[in-house]
Write a protein that holds these residues in place. Structure first.
Motif, PDB file in Angstrom:
ATOM      1  N   PRO A   1       0.815  -1.231   0.000  1.00  0.00           N
ATOM      2  CA  PRO A   1       0.000   0.000   0.000  1.00  0.00           C
ATOM      3  C   PRO A   1       0.848   1.279   0.000  1.00  0.00           C
ATOM      4  CG  PRO A   1      -0.139  -1.140   2.122  1.00  0.00           C
ATOM      5  CD  PRO A   1       0.545  -2.070   1.178  1.00  0.00           C
ATOM      6  N   ARG A   2       2.045   1.199   0.561  1.00  0.00           N
ATOM      7  CA  ARG A   2       2.906   2.385   0.662  1.00  0.00           C
ATOM      8  C   ARG A   2       3.191   3.003  -0.715  1.00  0.00           C
ATOM      9  NH1 ARG A   2       8.503   3.017   0.802  1.00  0.00           N
ATOM     10  NH2 ARG A   2       8.849   0.780   0.701  1.00  0.00           N
ATOM     11  N   PHE A   3       3.473   2.146  -1.702  1.00  0.00           N
ATOM     12  CA  PHE A   3       3.778   2.659  -3.038  1.00  0.00           C
ATOM     13  C   PHE A   3       2.616   3.478  -3.596  1.00  0.00           C
ATOM     14  CE2 PHE A   3       6.528  -1.348  -3.488  1.00  0.00           C
ATOM     15  CZ  PHE A   3       7.677  -0.666  -3.139  1.00  0.00           C
ATOM     16  N   PHE A   4       1.406   3.049  -3.278  1.00  0.00           N
ATOM     17  CA  PHE A   4       0.224   3.726  -3.846  1.00  0.00           C
ATOM     18  C   PHE A   4      -0.098   4.991  -3.061  1.00  0.00           C
ATOM     19  CE2 PHE A   4       0.318  -0.576  -5.258  1.00  0.00           C
ATOM     20  CZ  PHE A   4       0.023  -0.455  -6.594  1.00  0.00           C
ATOM     21  N   ALA A   5       0.259   4.996  -1.759  1.00  0.00           N
ATOM     22  CA  ALA A   5       0.030   6.193  -0.950  1.00  0.00           C
ATOM     23  C   ALA A   5       0.996   7.303  -1.345  1.00  0.00           C
ATOM     24  CB  ALA A   5       0.191   5.853   0.532  1.00  0.00           C
ATOM     25  N   GLU A   6       2.162   6.912  -1.867  1.00  0.00           N
ATOM     26  CA  GLU A   6       3.190   7.902  -2.222  1.00  0.00           C
ATOM     27  C   GLU A   6       2.876   8.667  -3.499  1.00  0.00           C
ATOM     28  OE1 GLU A   6       6.982   5.633  -0.100  1.00  0.00           O
ATOM     29  OE2 GLU A   6       6.744   5.519  -2.280  1.00  0.00           O
ATOM     30  N   SER A   7       1.897   8.211  -4.267  1.00  0.00           N
ATOM     31  CA  SER A   7       1.518   8.923  -5.496  1.00  0.00           C
ATOM     32  C   SER A   7       0.052   9.295  -5.410  1.00  0.00           C
ATOM     33  CB  SER A   7       1.738   8.041  -6.722  1.00  0.00           C
ATOM     34  OG  SER A   7       3.114   7.816  -6.913  1.00  0.00           O
ATOM     35  N   THR A   8      -0.296  10.449  -5.979  1.00  0.00           N
ATOM     36  CA  THR A   8      -1.689  10.898  -5.902  1.00  0.00           C
ATOM     37  C   THR A   8      -2.468  10.502  -7.152  1.00  0.00           C
ATOM     38  OG1 THR A   8      -0.977  13.036  -6.761  1.00  0.00           O
ATOM     39  CG2 THR A   8      -1.241  12.850  -4.368  1.00  0.00           C
ATOM     40  N   ASP A   9      -1.756  10.075  -8.190  1.00  0.00           N
ATOM     41  CA  ASP A   9      -2.473   9.660  -9.400  1.00  0.00           C
ATOM     42  C   ASP A   9      -1.709   8.555 -10.138  1.00  0.00           C
ATOM     43  OD1 ASP A   9      -0.356  10.973 -10.574  1.00  0.00           O
ATOM     44  OD2 ASP A   9      -1.554  12.599 -11.421  1.00  0.00           O
TER      45      ASP A   9
ATOM     46  N   GLY B   1      -4.821  -1.659 -14.378  1.00  0.00           N
ATOM     47  CA  GLY B   1      -5.144  -1.874 -12.965  1.00  0.00           C
ATOM     48  C   GLY B   1      -4.812  -0.648 -12.121  1.00  0.00           C
ATOM     49  N   CYS B   2      -3.729   0.002 -12.502  1.00  0.00           N
ATOM     50  CA  CYS B   2      -3.291   1.226 -11.823  1.00  0.00           C
ATOM     51  C   CYS B   2      -4.327   2.345 -12.009  1.00  0.00           C
ATOM     52  CB  CYS B   2      -2.015   1.652 -12.537  1.00  0.00           C
ATOM     53  SG  CYS B   2      -0.750   2.152 -11.502  1.00  0.00           S
ATOM     54  N   ALA B   3      -4.792   2.489 -13.240  1.00  0.00           N
ATOM     55  CA  ALA B   3      -5.810   3.506 -13.546  1.00  0.00           C
ATOM     56  C   ALA B   3      -7.048   3.243 -12.695  1.00  0.00           C
ATOM     57  CB  ALA B   3      -6.165   3.467 -15.027  1.00  0.00           C
ATOM     58  N   GLU B   4      -7.444   1.974 -12.622  1.00  0.00           N
ATOM     59  CA  GLU B   4      -8.625   1.607 -11.841  1.00  0.00           C
ATOM     60  C   GLU B   4      -8.454   1.956 -10.375  1.00  0.00           C
ATOM     61  OE1 GLU B   4      -9.986  -2.490 -12.100  1.00  0.00           O
ATOM     62  OE2 GLU B   4     -10.761  -2.049 -14.102  1.00  0.00           O
TER      63      GLU B   4
ATOM     64  N   ALA C   1      10.843  -4.720 -26.978  1.00  0.00           N
ATOM     65  CA  ALA C   1      10.864  -3.268 -26.711  1.00  0.00           C
ATOM     66  C   ALA C   1       9.542  -2.709 -27.208  1.00  0.00           C
ATOM     67  CB  ALA C   1      12.029  -2.605 -27.416  1.00  0.00           C
ATOM     68  N   VAL C   2       8.752  -2.201 -26.279  1.00  0.00           N
ATOM     69  CA  VAL C   2       7.403  -1.745 -26.617  1.00  0.00           C
ATOM     70  C   VAL C   2       7.170  -0.360 -26.014  1.00  0.00           C
ATOM     71  CG1 VAL C   2       4.929  -2.222 -26.326  1.00  0.00           C
ATOM     72  CG2 VAL C   2       6.521  -4.111 -26.718  1.00  0.00           C
ATOM     73  N   ARG C   3       6.694   0.582 -26.851  1.00  0.00           N
ATOM     74  CA  ARG C   3       6.439   1.936 -26.354  1.00  0.00           C
ATOM     75  C   ARG C   3       4.959   2.103 -26.001  1.00  0.00           C
ATOM     76  NH1 ARG C   3       8.954   5.934 -29.882  1.00  0.00           N
ATOM     77  NH2 ARG C   3       7.342   5.407 -31.378  1.00  0.00           N
ATOM     78  N   PHE C   4       4.723   2.490 -24.746  1.00  0.00           N
ATOM     79  CA  PHE C   4       3.371   2.812 -24.298  1.00  0.00           C
ATOM     80  C   PHE C   4       3.245   4.334 -24.226  1.00  0.00           C
ATOM     81  CE2 PHE C   4       4.042  -1.408 -22.385  1.00  0.00           C
ATOM     82  CZ  PHE C   4       2.848  -2.031 -22.669  1.00  0.00           C
ATOM     83  N   THR C   5       2.244   4.882 -24.899  1.00  0.00           N
ATOM     84  CA  THR C   5       1.943   6.309 -24.753  1.00  0.00           C
ATOM     85  C   THR C   5       0.647   6.385 -23.956  1.00  0.00           C
ATOM     86  OG1 THR C   5       3.020   6.779 -26.845  1.00  0.00           O
ATOM     87  CG2 THR C   5       1.548   8.484 -25.981  1.00  0.00           C
ATOM     88  N   ILE C   6       0.756   6.935 -22.747  1.00  0.00           N
ATOM     89  CA  ILE C   6      -0.345   6.845 -21.783  1.00  0.00           C
ATOM     90  C   ILE C   6      -0.892   8.238 -21.510  1.00  0.00           C
ATOM     91  CG2 ILE C   6      -0.972   6.027 -19.472  1.00  0.00           C
ATOM     92  CD1 ILE C   6       1.693   4.298 -19.663  1.00  0.00           C
ATOM     93  N   THR C   7      -2.180   8.422 -21.835  1.00  0.00           N
ATOM     94  CA  THR C   7      -2.794   9.743 -21.726  1.00  0.00           C
ATOM     95  C   THR C   7      -3.967   9.701 -20.762  1.00  0.00           C
ATOM     96  OG1 THR C   7      -2.205  10.065 -24.045  1.00  0.00           O
ATOM     97  CG2 THR C   7      -3.704  11.678 -23.069  1.00  0.00           C
ATOM     98  N   ARG C   8      -3.970  10.610 -19.805  1.00  0.00           N
ATOM     99  CA  ARG C   8      -5.044  10.668 -18.834  1.00  0.00           C
ATOM    100  C   ARG C   8      -6.322  11.221 -19.460  1.00  0.00           C
ATOM    101  NH1 ARG C   8      -3.471  12.521 -13.480  1.00  0.00           N
ATOM    102  NH2 ARG C   8      -2.156  13.968 -14.618  1.00  0.00           N
ATOM    103  N   GLY C   9      -7.447  10.660 -19.036  1.00  0.00           N
ATOM    104  CA  GLY C   9      -8.733  11.194 -19.465  1.00  0.00           C
ATOM    105  C   GLY C   9      -9.213  10.633 -20.788  1.00  0.00           C
ATOM    106  N   GLY C  10      -8.402   9.728 -21.354  1.00  0.00           N
ATOM    107  CA  GLY C  10      -8.821   9.083 -22.592  1.00  0.00           C
ATOM    108  C   GLY C  10      -8.734   9.979 -23.803  1.00  0.00           C
ATOM    109  N   GLY C  11      -8.089  11.157 -23.676  1.00  0.00           N
ATOM    110  CA  GLY C  11      -7.933  12.040 -24.832  1.00  0.00           C
ATOM    111  C   GLY C  11      -6.833  11.552 -25.748  1.00  0.00           C
ATOM    112  N   THR C  12      -6.433  12.375 -26.706  1.00  0.00           N
ATOM    113  CA  THR C  12      -5.384  11.933 -27.623  1.00  0.00           C
ATOM    114  C   THR C  12      -4.094  12.688 -27.412  1.00  0.00           C
ATOM    115  OG1 THR C  12      -6.314  13.433 -29.257  1.00  0.00           O
ATOM    116  CG2 THR C  12      -6.832  11.093 -29.448  1.00  0.00           C
TER     117      THR C  12
END
Ligand code: HEM
Length: 182
Positions: A83-91, A149-152, A171-182
């Motif tokens: 739980p500590r890892f998740f408490a250390e970040s707000t999002d 799972g993190c987003a959830e 080697a895989v690139r993830f482009t991760i955008t909050r709010g489902g926008g582009t």
């Protein structure tokens, strides 16, 4: 691969399918370990490949979908166990940025023989990060499930775009955008 990953996987299979399915895939996978895992033990990653392959054969679900679902399940367990890892970040983006620099560093201290991927993380704005996953184990489907799972966990929606940079999943690139926008 650490035993905790195997025990969580078999637990998910029991929850989603049944104990019979667990026994069946262990039997058909003909595993060197015999399928009895302890959380702190270390086992060949090929055993996970065989178990997922047998689960796919038994259920008709494709391997990438099963790994993705397992990533989500595993993240739920991590939120309980660490739980500590998740408490250390707000999002979620904040947590994901700390996987390489903090979380997996701590994991390596706890389990010195853990085989972890590397992530090269770049912040592209308040709502976007790019993570380049690198691992000879080619488990980017698992990574995608862990990210979801993190987003959830933080009650967020993330749009996750994926590009295979090496052509073989190492080697895989993830482009991760909050709010489902582009
Ligand atoms: C609290 C959060 C986390 C914890 C405690 C954690 C811990 C672990 C552990 C114990 C392993 C197994 C190592 C082995 O079997 O030898 C692992 C592997 C892995 N982790 Fe994490 N992890 C966390 C977050 C994440 C996140 C958010 C991602 C994705 C962005 C991620 C991606 C992976 C992947 C893909 C593997 C599989 C090994 C590979 O691909 O080479 N982890 N992690």
């Amino acid at each position: 691969m650490k035993g905790i990953v195997f025990t969580e996987f078999l637990e998910m299979v029991e929850e989603r399918f049944s104990l019979e399915v667990v026994d069946g895939i262990i039997e058909r996978a003909a595993l060197p370990s015999g399928g009895s895992y302890t959380a702190v033990g270390t086992y060949p990653v090929e055993e996970m490949g065989r178990l997922v392959g047998e689960l796919s054969a038994a259920t008709g679900a494709p391997v990438p979908a099963l790994l993705h679902a397992f990533g989500k399940h595993l993240m739920t367990r991590f939120t309980q166990g660490f739980p500590r890892f998740f408490a250390e970040s707000t999002d979620a983006l904040g947590l994901l940025e700390r996987v390489e620099t903090v979380i997996h560093v701590e994991v390596k201290k706890l389990y010195p023989d853990a085989e972890l991927p590397s992530f090269e993380c770049t912040r592209e704005g308040p709502d976007r990060i790019v993570m380049v996953y690198r691992s000879p184990r080619r488990l980017s489907d698992l990574a995608a499930g862990l990210i979801e799972g993190c987003a959830e966990h933080y009650g967020e929606t993330l749009d996750v775009a994926r590009e295979d940079l090496s052509g073989d999943g190492q080697a895989v690139r993830f482009t991760i955008t909050r709010g489902g926008g582009t």
